[in-house]
Design an enzyme around this catalytic site. Structure first.
Site, PDB file in Angstrom:
ATOM      1  N   GLY A 107      42.391  31.663  37.908  1.00 14.24           N
ATOM      2  CA  GLY A 107      41.643  32.033  39.100  1.00 14.24           C
ATOM      3  C   GLY A 107      40.262  32.513  38.701  1.00 14.24           C
ATOM      4  O   GLY A 107      39.859  32.417  37.538  1.00 14.24           O
ATOM      5  N   GLU A 143      41.319  35.071  28.328  1.00 10.68           N
ATOM      6  CA  GLU A 143      40.994  33.963  29.224  1.00 10.68           C
ATOM      7  C   GLU A 143      39.834  33.141  28.673  1.00 10.68           C
ATOM      8  O   GLU A 143      39.845  31.909  28.753  1.00 10.68           O
ATOM      9  CB  GLU A 143      40.660  34.497  30.610  1.00 10.68           C
ATOM     10  N   THR A 195      45.430  34.784  34.451  1.00 14.80           N
ATOM     11  CA  THR A 195      45.909  36.099  34.849  1.00 14.80           C
ATOM     12  C   THR A 195      45.305  36.478  36.188  1.00 14.80           C
ATOM     13  O   THR A 195      44.139  36.200  36.452  1.00 14.80           O
ATOM     14  CB  THR A 195      45.530  37.148  33.789  1.00 14.80           C
ATOM     15  N   GLY A 196      46.103  37.116  37.040  1.00 12.23           N
ATOM     16  CA  GLY A 196      45.603  37.568  38.330  1.00 12.23           C
ATOM     17  C   GLY A 196      46.458  37.069  39.475  1.00 12.23           C
ATOM     18  O   GLY A 196      47.472  36.392  39.282  1.00 12.23           O
ATOM     19  N   SER A 197      46.026  37.387  40.684  1.00 18.69           N
ATOM     20  CA  SER A 197      46.839  37.100  41.862  1.00 18.69           C
ATOM     21  C   SER A 197      47.011  35.607  42.103  1.00 18.69           C
ATOM     22  O   SER A 197      48.114  35.151  42.429  1.00 18.69           O
ATOM     23  CB  SER A 197      46.233  37.768  43.091  1.00 18.69           C
ATOM     24  N   THR A 198      45.946  34.825  41.950  1.00 22.34           N
ATOM     25  CA  THR A 198      46.075  33.378  42.162  1.00 22.34           C
ATOM     26  C   THR A 198      46.882  32.747  41.033  1.00 22.34           C
ATOM     27  O   THR A 198      47.711  31.861  41.264  1.00 22.34           O
ATOM     28  CB  THR A 198      44.694  32.718  42.260  1.00 22.34           C
ATOM     29  N   LYS A 238      35.922  33.365  47.446  1.00 24.69           N
ATOM     30  CA  LYS A 238      35.411  33.441  46.076  1.00 24.69           C
ATOM     31  C   LYS A 238      34.143  32.621  45.798  1.00 24.69           C
ATOM     32  O   LYS A 238      33.347  33.010  44.947  1.00 24.69           O
ATOM     33  CB  LYS A 238      36.517  33.032  45.086  1.00 24.69           C
ATOM     34  N   LYS A 242      34.896  36.394  35.847  1.00 24.47           N
ATOM     35  CA  LYS A 242      36.325  36.591  35.703  1.00 24.47           C
ATOM     36  C   LYS A 242      36.561  37.904  34.965  1.00 24.47           C
ATOM     37  O   LYS A 242      35.658  38.445  34.364  1.00 24.47           O
ATOM     38  CB  LYS A 242      36.955  35.421  34.928  1.00 24.47           C
ATOM     39  N   GLY A 243      37.799  38.378  35.045  1.00 24.79           N
ATOM     40  CA  GLY A 243      38.150  39.603  34.350  1.00 24.79           C
ATOM     41  C   GLY A 243      38.586  40.729  35.246  1.00 24.79           C
ATOM     42  O   GLY A 243      38.842  41.832  34.771  1.00 24.79           O
TER      43      GLY A 243
END
Length: 239
Positions: free
Chosen positions: A85, A106, A29-32, A124, A97-98
């Site tokens: 990501g 995740e 989950t997320g942009s990447t 990152k 993460k999160g």
């Protein structure tokens, strides 16, 4: 597209090269992760035969819109490969993460996976975790107690809010508190202390789940592979 967005896309494209016919693939989950989903959708359209499972309702909707066959994680006990990501990651493959609010799912999906690949842009990787606030997912029943317990870390603790001023609610119906450590010298100790607090559903420290990191670097991708995987695997019998 900004340089960082371009780097995310590069890293995601490299990561999905690991996906092969017949795999069960975990989608982060997320942009990447959204670049991963879109790239996989193109490969599926070209004939790739996989099934995927999503770590959030947002990823599930995106994957479905790109024609990726989905299986609910409730029907799986094992995943071949998860691609996700990270908000930050150090040289020991430890990550926070999160940021997208899906840390519990995740963490579960990563632990069930034979291999976990992280795709990130060049901002990152860090020397020390903690620059990005550490997310902690808390069940509402225990929110007041958990917030008081989290303040014992002597760092700023903030309940994550939505733009409309109401609490952010995860797919588990839980709250997220973000802890602004600034620097975490002993992630293992912090993880241990967080696990001891009743009411905390999960924390965003991923300390042994990650096997490989692909870092987008302007016009190329740097690959880092864990030499000796240390994370324990669950029962390898597929559901």
């Amino acid at each position: 597209m900004s340089n960082l967005e371009s780097e995310k896309a590069l890293a995601a494209a490299r990561a999905i090269e690991e996906v092969a016919d017949g795999m069960v693939v975990g989608l982060g989950t997320g942009s990447t992760a959204s670049y991963v989903v879109r790239g996989l959708g193109l490969r599926v359209a070209d004939g790739l035969k996989i099934t995927a499972t999503a770590t959030s309702s947002a990823t599930e909707a995106l994957a479905s819109s790109h024609g990726i066959p989905l299986t609910p994680f409730t029907r799986l006990s094992r995943i071949d490969l998860t691609i996700d990501g990270a908000d930050e990651i150090d040289s020991q493959f430890r990550a926070i993460k999160g940021g997208g609010g899906a840390l519990f799912r995740e963490k579960v999906v990563a632990t069930a996976s034979d291999r976990v690949v992280i795709a990130v842009d060049s901002s990152k990787p860090v020397k020390h975790l903690g620059r990005f606030p550490l997310p902690v997912e808390v069940i509402p029943f225990a929110s007041a107690f958990a917030e008081r317990s989290l303040k014992q870390f002597d760092v700023p603790v903030t309940m994550r809010m939505k733009p409309d001023g109401t609490p952010f609610i995860t797919d588990q119906g839980a709250y997220i508190y973000d802890l602004a450590f600034g620097r975490i010298d002993d992630p293992g100790e912090i993880a241990h202390r967080l696990r001891s607090i009743p009411g905390i559903l999960e924390h965003g420290l991923f300390l042994s789940e990650i096997d490989c990191v692909y870092v987008g670097k302007i016009d190329h991708v740097e690959a880092m592979q864990r030499a000796n995987p240390t994370r324990s695997k669950p029962d390898q019998t597929r559901a």
